[in-house]
Design a protein around this motif. Structure first.
Motif, PDB file in Angstrom:
ATOM      1  N   VAL A 190       5.031  13.928  16.083  1.00  0.00           N
ATOM      2  CA  VAL A 190       6.058  14.100  15.096  1.00  0.00           C
ATOM      3  C   VAL A 190       6.313  15.550  14.777  1.00  0.00           C
ATOM      4  CG1 VAL A 190       4.999  12.012  13.620  1.00  0.00           C
ATOM      5  CG2 VAL A 190       4.191  14.242  13.451  1.00  0.00           C
ATOM      6  N   SER A 191       7.735  15.661  14.412  1.00  0.00           N
ATOM      7  CA  SER A 191       8.237  17.004  14.125  1.00  0.00           C
ATOM      8  C   SER A 191       7.803  17.371  12.809  1.00  0.00           C
ATOM      9  CB  SER A 191       9.709  17.177  14.230  1.00  0.00           C
ATOM     10  OG  SER A 191      10.260  16.148  13.202  1.00  0.00           O
ATOM     11  N   ALA A 192       8.054  18.765  12.464  1.00  0.00           N
ATOM     12  CA  ALA A 192       7.733  19.175  10.996  1.00  0.00           C
ATOM     13  C   ALA A 192       8.421  18.207   9.840  1.00  0.00           C
ATOM     14  CB  ALA A 192       8.046  20.459  10.835  1.00  0.00           C
ATOM     15  N   ALA A 193       9.738  17.969  10.353  1.00  0.00           N
ATOM     16  CA  ALA A 193      10.680  17.385   9.239  1.00  0.00           C
ATOM     17  C   ALA A 193      10.143  15.729   9.100  1.00  0.00           C
ATOM     18  CB  ALA A 193      11.949  17.112   9.665  1.00  0.00           C
ATOM     19  N   GLY A 243       0.996  -1.108   0.065  1.00  0.00           N
ATOM     20  CA  GLY A 243      -0.005  -0.230   0.130  1.00  0.00           C
ATOM     21  C   GLY A 243       0.774   1.239  -0.024  1.00  0.00           C
ATOM     22  N   SER A 244       0.150   2.408   0.322  1.00  0.00           N
ATOM     23  CA  SER A 244       0.744   3.700   0.300  1.00  0.00           C
ATOM     24  C   SER A 244       0.670   4.333   1.393  1.00  0.00           C
ATOM     25  CB  SER A 244       0.435   4.532  -0.814  1.00  0.00           C
ATOM     26  OG  SER A 244      -1.109   4.649  -0.892  1.00  0.00           O
ATOM     27  N   ARG A 245       1.568   5.278   1.531  1.00  0.00           N
ATOM     28  CA  ARG A 245       1.526   6.164   3.058  1.00  0.00           C
ATOM     29  C   ARG A 245       0.162   6.877   3.165  1.00  0.00           C
ATOM     30  NH1 ARG A 245       2.654  11.104   4.823  1.00  0.00           N
ATOM     31  NH2 ARG A 245       3.185  11.865   2.778  1.00  0.00           N
ATOM     32  N   ASP A 252       6.341  14.218   6.563  1.00  0.00           N
ATOM     33  CA  ASP A 252       5.960  13.515   5.244  1.00  0.00           C
ATOM     34  C   ASP A 252       6.437  11.948   5.087  1.00  0.00           C
ATOM     35  OD1 ASP A 252       8.765  13.497   5.401  1.00  0.00           O
ATOM     36  OD2 ASP A 252       9.073  14.619   3.462  1.00  0.00           O
ATOM     37  N   ARG A 253       6.433  11.463   6.603  1.00  0.00           N
ATOM     38  CA  ARG A 253       6.682  10.001   6.743  1.00  0.00           C
ATOM     39  C   ARG A 253       5.493   9.549   7.390  1.00  0.00           C
ATOM     40  NH1 ARG A 253      11.135   8.332   8.944  1.00  0.00           N
ATOM     41  NH2 ARG A 253      12.026  10.591  10.078  1.00  0.00           N
ATOM     42  N   LEU A 254       4.482  10.205   7.841  1.00  0.00           N
ATOM     43  CA  LEU A 254       3.478   9.728   8.800  1.00  0.00           C
ATOM     44  C   LEU A 254       2.406   9.266   8.066  1.00  0.00           C
ATOM     45  CD1 LEU A 254       2.132   9.632  11.589  1.00  0.00           C
ATOM     46  CD2 LEU A 254       1.350  11.901  11.130  1.00  0.00           C
ATOM     47  N   ALA A 255       1.815   7.726   7.987  1.00  0.00           N
ATOM     48  CA  ALA A 255       1.331   7.003   7.558  1.00  0.00           C
ATOM     49  C   ALA A 255      -0.450   7.695   7.834  1.00  0.00           C
ATOM     50  CB  ALA A 255       1.102   5.720   7.980  1.00  0.00           C
ATOM     51  N   ASP A 256      -1.144   7.560   6.931  1.00  0.00           N
ATOM     52  CA  ASP A 256      -2.352   8.255   7.122  1.00  0.00           C
ATOM     53  C   ASP A 256      -3.270   7.246   8.234  1.00  0.00           C
ATOM     54  OD1 ASP A 256      -2.474  10.296   5.565  1.00  0.00           O
ATOM     55  OD2 ASP A 256      -3.885   9.634   4.068  1.00  0.00           O
ATOM     56  N   ALA A 257      -4.020   7.958   9.184  1.00  0.00           N
ATOM     57  CA  ALA A 257      -4.970   7.313   9.878  1.00  0.00           C
ATOM     58  C   ALA A 257      -6.230   7.133   9.169  1.00  0.00           C
ATOM     59  CB  ALA A 257      -5.225   8.104  11.315  1.00  0.00           C
ATOM     60  N   ASP A 270      10.668   0.839   5.651  1.00  0.00           N
ATOM     61  CA  ASP A 270      11.136   0.967   6.833  1.00  0.00           C
ATOM     62  C   ASP A 270      10.917   2.116   7.859  1.00  0.00           C
ATOM     63  OD1 ASP A 270      11.838  -1.695   7.619  1.00  0.00           O
ATOM     64  OD2 ASP A 270      13.952  -1.511   7.312  1.00  0.00           O
ATOM     65  N   LYS A 271      10.977   3.172   7.121  1.00  0.00           N
ATOM     66  CA  LYS A 271      10.981   4.295   7.814  1.00  0.00           C
ATOM     67  C   LYS A 271       9.640   5.256   7.736  1.00  0.00           C
ATOM     68  CE  LYS A 271      14.528   5.832   9.230  1.00  0.00           C
ATOM     69  NZ  LYS A 271      15.158   5.717  10.525  1.00  0.00           N
ATOM     70  N   THR A 272       8.485   4.645   7.354  1.00  0.00           N
ATOM     71  CA  THR A 272       7.243   5.135   7.293  1.00  0.00           C
ATOM     72  C   THR A 272       6.781   5.163   8.977  1.00  0.00           C
ATOM     73  OG1 THR A 272       6.719   4.344   5.277  1.00  0.00           O
ATOM     74  CG2 THR A 272       4.914   4.912   6.795  1.00  0.00           C
ATOM     75  N   ILE A 273       6.271   6.186   9.553  1.00  0.00           N
ATOM     76  CA  ILE A 273       5.781   6.227  10.848  1.00  0.00           C
ATOM     77  C   ILE A 273       4.486   6.141  11.110  1.00  0.00           C
ATOM     78  CG2 ILE A 273       5.735   7.983  12.704  1.00  0.00           C
ATOM     79  CD1 ILE A 273       8.037   9.626  11.379  1.00  0.00           C
ATOM     80  N   TYR A 274       4.474   5.218  11.993  1.00  0.00           N
ATOM     81  CA  TYR A 274       3.007   4.904  12.271  1.00  0.00           C
ATOM     82  C   TYR A 274       2.678   4.960  13.782  1.00  0.00           C
ATOM     83  CZ  TYR A 274       2.933   1.556   8.218  1.00  0.00           C
ATOM     84  OH  TYR A 274       3.002   1.163   6.792  1.00  0.00           O
TER      85      TYR A 274
END
Length: 441
Positions: free
Chosen positions: A267-270, A92-94, A273-278, A104-108
């Motif tokens: 999450v920080s501003a940086a 799937g997609s972020r 763009d790696r945070l997965a959608d809820a 590996d670096k997608t944030i959940y």
């Protein structure tokens, strides 16, 4: 030359020959190759060879189907054996409507996979001599001095109450036997009070403790297991002992030493763009994005670090946390806990079970118990999970899950983001697949 002189000469020659034989390796004959280098170069077994690949292929297909069936926007998982990844999958997609693949670096959002991390933090303070597991919680949370207990734990209306016969202890918080309710699960009076009083959205940790103290316990402390706000109260105790926020303490003592660079309570501003959608869905409602603080997870919208559900992390980071536990408290030269503390965490501590809960997620299942922040397999057959006794695990309300198997040196981590009443709990079936695939010793 007399006999004595001859004997001395012969003895000397023998000693010289013995020394020479000890100092030199016999050279191989021309037609006999030297086998010593071949023995030294025998490769270590590949952990992947411990599994029957076609069964893992089927597991891969089933996990991918969570995305193709529109139950979640993405799913990431890793299977680790002997410290090495055997399998990983990124489906799937972020974002729900995007095409950026997860990795590996997608944030959940970890949800209740936060609880084992908080338990580790408590055990670290115990090793530091800052607390005792049998301390009454009022030593750190004096607001809890006058706790009341419901006479009818399953009642939907306000029940009659009695004074708590004893003060809950930190150990009972760790095992969910302190008697507290939660904002999830049954819609009885006690649990409903957590929702009506907005306990988990309190503006400060002190206010969270104060609101909780005004809600009756479901059971007398130590008499039943009831999934509860206990891990959040552990977080409050950590903050009061250390003078730090829970997140700052974990960063200094857990995330920093383990090089978990993307694990925190916001999450920080940086990192955005790696945070997965809820996302959420029901059989009658297509998958959709969840809005509000849960969507943004920024510091401004999260005033309290919730030790029971608040952490965000990545597959790579949580793998390091799990490896530390599998390695008895140490990873890459960093020791967080003594082996005996890890043993405490992963050993069943329950003689009791919540007898009133009709929802299986909120009561102990057959063949399983509970340690400190983790469920524990106590009977492979009764549990129906196929995992060996001593395997420990937990799940998150967002569909996240993990387990650690000390017997086979196996770790499994699965991350997805499903915040709907129609749950997507993949751990039991993933467990059965992995143990049907693994070759027994």
């Amino acid at each position: 030359m007399n006999k004595t002189t001859l004997l001395r000469i012969c003895s000397g020659l023998i000693l010289i020959m013995v020394a020479a034989c000890g100092a030199q390796k016999a050279a191989p004959k021309a037609d006999e190759p030297d086998l010593a280098p071949l023995v030294a170069e025998v490769p270590k077994p590949d952990p992947a060879d411990s599994f029957f690949a076609p069964v893992l292929d089927q597991l891969d297909d089933r996990l991918a189907a969570s995305v193709t069936n529109d139950h979640v926007a993405s799913l990431s998982y890793a299977l680790i054996k002997d410290g090495q990844r055997v399998r990983s999958g990124f489906f799937g997609s972020r974002t729900l409507d995007g095409e950026e693949p997860v990795n590996d670096k997608t944030i959940y959002r970890l949800s209740s996979m936060t609880k084992p991390v908080t338990a580790v933090a408590i055990l670290m303070l115990q090793e530091d001599g800052k607390l005792d597991l049998d301390d009454p919680i009022t030593k750190y949370l004096p607001e809890m001095q006058s706790l009341r207990v419901s006479n009818s734990p399953g009642s939907s209306s306000k029940p009659a109450m009695h004074s708590a016969p004893e003060t809950p202890t930190i150990r009972q918080l760790l095992t969910h036997t302190a008697g507290f309710g939660y904002a999830y699960g049954n819609q009885d009076y006690v649990n409903r009070q957590f929702v009506e009083r907005n306990v988990l959205t309190a503006p400060s940790m002190d206010e969270l403790v104060r609101r909780t103290a005004g809600i009756p316990l479901k059971y007398d402390p130590g008499t039943a297991w009831s999934y509860s706000i206990a891990s959040d109260l552990q977080g409050a105790i950590i903050e009061r002992i250390t003078g730090q926020s829970l997140g700052d303490f974990m960063q200094a003592r857990i995330f920093g030493p383990l090089n978990m660079t993307d694990t925190a309570f916001a999450v920080s501003a940086a990192q955005k763009d790696r945070l997965a959608d809820a996302t959420a869905w029901t059989p009658d409602t297509p998958i959709h994005r969840v809005d509000g603080p849960l969507a943004t997870m920024d510091r401004a919208s999260i005033p309290v670090d919730l030790g029971g559900q608040g952490l965000l992390s990545t597959l790579a980071d949580y793998e390091r946390f799990a490896l530390m536990l599998l390695n008895e408290g140490t990873l890459d030269g960093q020791t967080l806990l003594k082996p005996e503390s890890v043993t405490l965490l992963r050993t069943n501590a329950l003689p009791v079970v919540d007898p009133a809960s009709p929802r299986t997620f909120f009561k102990r299942k057959a063949g399983t118990g509970y340690g400190f922040g983790v469920g524990v397999v106590t009977d492979t057959i009764q549990s129906g999970l196929a995992a060996p006794e001593g395997t420990y695990y937990w799940d998150g309300a967002s569909g996240t899950w993990f387990w650690i198997d000390p017997k086979n040196h196996v770790i499994f981590i699965g991350l997805q983001q499903n915040f709907s009443p129609a749950g997507v709990n993949r751990r039991p079936s993933a467990m059965r697949s992995v143990y049907h695939a693994i070759y027994s010793d």
